[in-house]
Design an enzyme around this catalytic site. Sequence first.
Site, mmCIF file in Angstrom:
data_model
loop_
_atom_site.group_PDB
_atom_site.id
_atom_site.type_symbol
_atom_site.label_atom_id
_atom_site.label_comp_id
_atom_site.label_asym_id
_atom_site.label_seq_id
_atom_site.Cartn_x
_atom_site.Cartn_y
_atom_site.Cartn_z
ATOM 1 C CG HIS A 37 -0.503 -0.041 2.635
ATOM 2 N ND1 HIS A 37 -1.035 -0.215 3.646
ATOM 3 C CD2 HIS A 37 0.870 -0.011 2.770
ATOM 4 C CE1 HIS A 37 -0.173 -0.142 4.790
ATOM 5 N NE2 HIS A 37 0.867 0.091 4.392
ATOM 6 C CG ASN A 38 -0.116 4.289 1.464
ATOM 7 O OD1 ASN A 38 -1.085 4.462 0.779
ATOM 8 N ND2 ASN A 38 0.252 4.394 2.772
#
Length: 351
Positions: free
Chosen positions: A257-258
Amino acid sequence: MADPVFFSPDTTLSLGAIAEAVGVSLPSGADPETIFSGAAPLESAGPDDIAYMDNARYGDALSGTRAGLCLVSPRFAARVPSTTVALVLRDPYRAYAGILARLHPDAMRPASLFGSTGIAPGAHVHPQARLEDGVRVDPGAVIGPDAEIGSGTVIGPGAVLGPNVRVGRDCAIGAGVTLIHTLVGNRVIVHPGARIGQDGFGFAMGPGGHLKVPQIGRVIVQDDVEIGANTTIDRGASRDTVIGEGTKIDNLVQIAHNVVIGRHCVIVSGVGISGSTTLEDYVVLGGQVGVVGHLRIGMGAQIAGSSNVNRDVPPGSRWGGTPAKPVRAWFRELTTLARLAERAPAEDSKD
């Protein structure tokens, strides 16, 4: 050699057309009307085939080839047999790829496995989904409410596109792919089994248990990206996971994620990129590289296979090892260890 069952040539090419396409002049005496109908490796090519050569390991194969045409780099041109026409150019592999694409355009991206020309029987398309003309959907695919798919896109059998997913034009979404919470650009290829947009691995850990952190971001896949089979890309936690334009991702890669990946990066199989790391444009990660979270790998940097990156990498640098470091320092370290091992007294064997 191309298997005629799966990849029959779509056309034939004349020598003159090939020379024009790769931007070189024909050798003296070569007939521009000579026709080539296939492509094959040096050792198995015949008079109607095109081959290429740019690696010294295949010098003997070049000397003995029966190919009618060989795209060859200058340093190997003298080894081309007199029976083979040589087109000499700086990057024969890239030129060969372009010619191969003209002979076998159907091999450039996954096609409908069912021969669909529209929505096949057995596909499940929600009434509120919006599909432009020319979308092909294979049996078993599921397309959720308010999903949007652009013209020329193929959705393979068993693929699942969740609510509000967007897929652009001329994309290929392979068999068994899952797309949720994801926006996909144009001309994107996603190979079978890839999972994109699922939860990122986020927990607030504590002695009383690990509290799940809601992952409320998206995955943004820009134009001309290719994503390999069984690769996984998690959606962002509070901001988006982004895959930049033209980036090529191999099979079995994990992107957390991210993560933000720049344009035209190359990520080879088995790579794991931890959360909130940024790869700038044109970064190359070799196979099985591991990257710690919250780092930045600078533009054009290259990381050798099986390395582990635990700090920021400057732009344009080449690193390797565990932990990764500039390649010169890594090579010195390996050489020093090898010398120490050679000098160490051998232990007596005990049976």
